[in-house]
Design a protein around this motif. Structure first.
Motif, PDB file in Angstrom:
ATOM      1  N   VAL A 150       1.968   8.653 -10.332  1.00  0.00           N
ATOM      2  CA  VAL A 150       0.602   8.655 -10.854  1.00  0.00           C
ATOM      3  C   VAL A 150      -0.290   9.092  -9.710  1.00  0.00           C
ATOM      4  N   LEU A 151      -0.949  10.231  -9.889  1.00  0.00           N
ATOM      5  CA  LEU A 151      -1.660  10.866  -8.782  1.00  0.00           C
ATOM      6  C   LEU A 151      -3.096  11.214  -9.115  1.00  0.00           C
ATOM      7  N   ASP A 152      -3.946  11.147  -8.096  1.00  0.00           N
ATOM      8  CA  ASP A 152      -5.228  11.835  -8.139  1.00  0.00           C
ATOM      9  C   ASP A 152      -4.909  13.241  -7.648  1.00  0.00           C
ATOM     10  N   THR A 153      -4.798  14.173  -8.545  1.00  0.00           N
ATOM     11  CA  THR A 153      -4.300  15.510  -8.209  1.00  0.00           C
ATOM     12  C   THR A 153      -5.221  16.269  -7.259  1.00  0.00           C
ATOM     13  N   LYS A 154      -6.490  15.888  -7.203  1.00  0.00           N
ATOM     14  CA  LYS A 154      -7.416  16.538  -6.280  1.00  0.00           C
ATOM     15  C   LYS A 154      -7.228  16.038  -4.839  1.00  0.00           C
ATOM     16  N   LYS A 155      -6.848  14.776  -4.715  1.00  0.00           N
ATOM     17  CA  LYS A 155      -6.716  14.165  -3.394  1.00  0.00           C
ATOM     18  C   LYS A 155      -5.272  14.058  -2.902  1.00  0.00           C
ATOM     19  N   ALA A 156      -4.322  14.130  -3.823  1.00  0.00           N
ATOM     20  CA  ALA A 156      -2.911  13.970  -3.434  1.00  0.00           C
ATOM     21  C   ALA A 156      -2.035  15.002  -4.137  1.00  0.00           C
ATOM     22  N   GLY A 157      -2.541  16.214  -4.227  1.00  0.00           N
ATOM     23  CA  GLY A 157      -1.809  17.264  -4.918  1.00  0.00           C
ATOM     24  C   GLY A 157      -0.537  17.688  -4.213  1.00  0.00           C
ATOM     25  N   ASP A 158      -0.397  17.310  -2.924  1.00  0.00           N
ATOM     26  CA  ASP A 158       0.801  17.663  -2.170  1.00  0.00           C
ATOM     27  C   ASP A 158       1.976  16.742  -2.475  1.00  0.00           C
ATOM     28  N   VAL A 159       1.727  15.651  -3.184  1.00  0.00           N
ATOM     29  CA  VAL A 159       2.796  14.698  -3.505  1.00  0.00           C
ATOM     30  C   VAL A 159       3.572  15.224  -4.708  1.00  0.00           C
ATOM     31  N   LYS A 160       4.786  15.656  -4.457  1.00  0.00           N
ATOM     32  CA  LYS A 160       5.627  16.245  -5.497  1.00  0.00           C
ATOM     33  C   LYS A 160       6.823  15.359  -5.850  1.00  0.00           C
ATOM     34  N   ASP A 161       7.141  14.406  -4.953  1.00  0.00           N
ATOM     35  CA  ASP A 161       8.297  13.548  -5.186  1.00  0.00           C
ATOM     36  C   ASP A 161       8.022  12.177  -4.572  1.00  0.00           C
ATOM     37  N   TYR A 162       8.915  11.220  -4.862  1.00  0.00           N
ATOM     38  CA  TYR A 162       8.686   9.842  -4.407  1.00  0.00           C
ATOM     39  C   TYR A 162       8.527   9.766  -2.893  1.00  0.00           C
ATOM     40  N   ALA A 163       9.390  10.452  -2.142  1.00  0.00           N
ATOM     41  CA  ALA A 163       9.344  10.369  -0.682  1.00  0.00           C
ATOM     42  C   ALA A 163       8.048  10.926  -0.120  1.00  0.00           C
ATOM     43  N   ASP A 164       7.364  11.780  -0.873  1.00  0.00           N
ATOM     44  CA  ASP A 164       6.079  12.334  -0.415  1.00  0.00           C
ATOM     45  C   ASP A 164       4.985  11.273  -0.353  1.00  0.00           C
ATOM     46  N   LEU A 165       5.228  10.118  -0.942  1.00  0.00           N
ATOM     47  CA  LEU A 165       4.271   9.020  -0.831  1.00  0.00           C
ATOM     48  C   LEU A 165       4.156   8.564   0.619  1.00  0.00           C
ATOM     49  N   CYS A 166       5.111   8.988   1.445  1.00  0.00           N
ATOM     50  CA  CYS A 166       5.096   8.627   2.862  1.00  0.00           C
ATOM     51  C   CYS A 166       4.387   9.655   3.729  1.00  0.00           C
ATOM     52  N   ASN A 167       3.816  10.698   3.123  1.00  0.00           N
ATOM     53  CA  ASN A 167       3.085  11.705   3.892  1.00  0.00           C
ATOM     54  C   ASN A 167       1.922  11.060   4.652  1.00  0.00           C
ATOM     55  N   GLU A 168       1.775  11.416   5.923  1.00  0.00           N
ATOM     56  CA  GLU A 168       0.740  10.802   6.767  1.00  0.00           C
ATOM     57  C   GLU A 168      -0.663  11.010   6.218  1.00  0.00           C
ATOM     58  N   ALA A 169      -0.862  12.092   5.480  1.00  0.00           N
ATOM     59  CA  ALA A 169      -2.195  12.392   4.953  1.00  0.00           C
ATOM     60  C   ALA A 169      -2.720  11.296   4.027  1.00  0.00           C
ATOM     61  N   HIS A 170      -1.808  10.465   3.493  1.00  0.00           N
ATOM     62  CA  HIS A 170      -2.223   9.439   2.520  1.00  0.00           C
ATOM     63  C   HIS A 170      -1.994   8.023   3.043  1.00  0.00           C
ATOM     64  N   ALA A 171      -2.000   7.882   4.364  1.00  0.00           N
ATOM     65  CA  ALA A 171      -1.791   6.570   4.968  1.00  0.00           C
ATOM     66  C   ALA A 171      -2.791   5.548   4.437  1.00  0.00           C
ATOM     67  N   GLY A 172      -2.267   4.430   3.974  1.00  0.00           N
ATOM     68  CA  GLY A 172      -3.102   3.351   3.464  1.00  0.00           C
ATOM     69  C   GLY A 172      -3.618   3.549   2.064  1.00  0.00           C
TER      70      GLY A 172
END
Length: 364
Positions: free
Chosen positions: A145-167
């Motif tokens: 479940v994504l805010d596609t404008k703010k987290a459009g780079d999240v394509k898979d579960y492991a992408d939830l660990c991308n530093e850009a979305h810390a916290g």
């Protein structure tokens, strides 16, 4: 006096015949009842009435859940109901242990009405000793479940660990998270179900990933409403959650929606299964074929909130929900859903220890 006795005898004879006829009609009426053990929303009153008008068969609905269904059928040796709706991962184990179901006669089911990938997956996951014990009905998934404008780079579960979305991410500390992360890391946990050592190896890698990801997690959500509020407020921009939650949020904010992960959404399916002592098997097959018609299935989706395995039923859904479903599940993503198989003994113990260690680990 003689005339009176004759009249009395005649009356007794008529009453006797009437009683016999009444019993016959009663038996017929009883035979034309389908006793359905199901979940809330799966047999709406309007659908029951349409089925009765078309077939003459009434449906007696008993609402339940997986644990209660199995308990009821186990207590009676598979009696008391003509059709049940356990989840697909609750059939083979219960059948092997308790013999509470009977095999499906697939020749009596209109397979053309089913989404083929779901039908084949359910058949495979409910096969015991070469016999199929379930076909799919209602299904749902967990994914992103994504805010596609703010987290459009999240394509898979492991992408939830991308530093850009810390916290600003969230997921549950439950087994679906372990399974989802494993798939997104290029491993197949379901394939390792028969090999405890291999499964432990997969879970060790997932554990390390989740511990390294702790700094990204705003909170490990438990209640769905709490997660929805975190996304609405913007505190969470990416999460692992259910499809219906994402679509609900999409109704408030078109930038937020459910997205099927690249490695595949995780899917559950509630089935149709025949209790071993069903007394009206023909009515059960009639009900299955009736509710799998696309236009009928759409009514169940409107009531239950989840889609069914009925092929083309989304075309009859309410426009907004139809658009959300079709955007989240183009055909390739629909066919890429990873359906939960039955969990072998011992694996949940492994998973529980992994989750405990992740929870106890400090975030870096």
């Amino acid at each position: 006096m003689k005339s009176a006795k004759t009249t009395l005898s005649l009356k007794k004879a008529i009453l006797g015949v009437t009683a016999i006829v009444g019993l016959a009609f009663s038996a017929q009426a009883q035979a034309e009842e389908l006793r359905l053990l199901t979940w809330g929303g799966y047999a709406p009153d309007a659908v029951v009435e349409q089925f009765k008008a078309e077939t003459g068969i009434d449906v007696k609905v008993t609402k339940s859940n997986n644990e209660e269904m199995i308990a009821k059928l186990r207590a009676t040796g598979g009696g008391g109901f003509d059709l049940a709706q356990p989840s697909q991962d609750r059939i083979s184990g219960a059948q092997i242990e308790n013999r509470i179901y009977k095999p499906m006669d697939l020749s009596k089911i209109d397979s053309s009405q089913f989404i083929s990938s779901m039908l084949e997956a359910t058949k495979a996951n409910t096969t015991v000793d070469g016999e199929v014990y379930g076909v799919p009905h209602v299904w749902g998934t967990s994914g992103l479940v994504l805010d596609t404008k703010k987290a459009g780079d999240v394509k898979d579960y492991a992408d939830l660990c991308n530093e850009a979305h810390a916290g600003k991410v969230s997921y549950r500390l439950k087994r679906p998270t372990l399974i989802g992360f494993a798939f997104s890391m290029g491993m197949d946990p379901f394939e390792a179900y028969g090999d405890t050592a291999k499964y432990q190896e997969i879970m060790d890698k997932v554990e390390a990933k989740l511990i390294s990801c702790k700094a990204n997690v705003k909170t490990y959500w438990e209640g769905g409403d709490a997660l929805l509020n975190l996304v609405r407020s913007g505190e969470v921009v990416a999460a692992m959650a259910w499809d219906t939650g994402g679509w609900k949020l999409n109704g408030d904010n078109p930038d937020v929606t459910f997205v099927a992960p690249a490695s595949g959404a995780l899917g559950w399916i509630d089935t149709f299964a025949l209790p071993r002592k069903t007394e009206n098997e023909e009515a059960a097959y009639k009900w299955i074929n009736f509710v799998m018609r696309p236009e009928i299935a759409a009514q169940i989706t409107a009531e239950a909130g989840n889609f069914t395995a009925s092929k083309g039923a989304d075309a009859f859904a309410e426009d907004k929900l139809k658009a959300q479903f079709q955007a989240s599940f183009p055909e390739q993503d629909l066919n890429n859903i990873k359906w939960y198989p039955t969990v072998p003994a011992g694996l949940e113990t492994i998973e529980g220890k992994v989750l405990d260690r992740v929870k106890a680990a400090s975030s870096n």
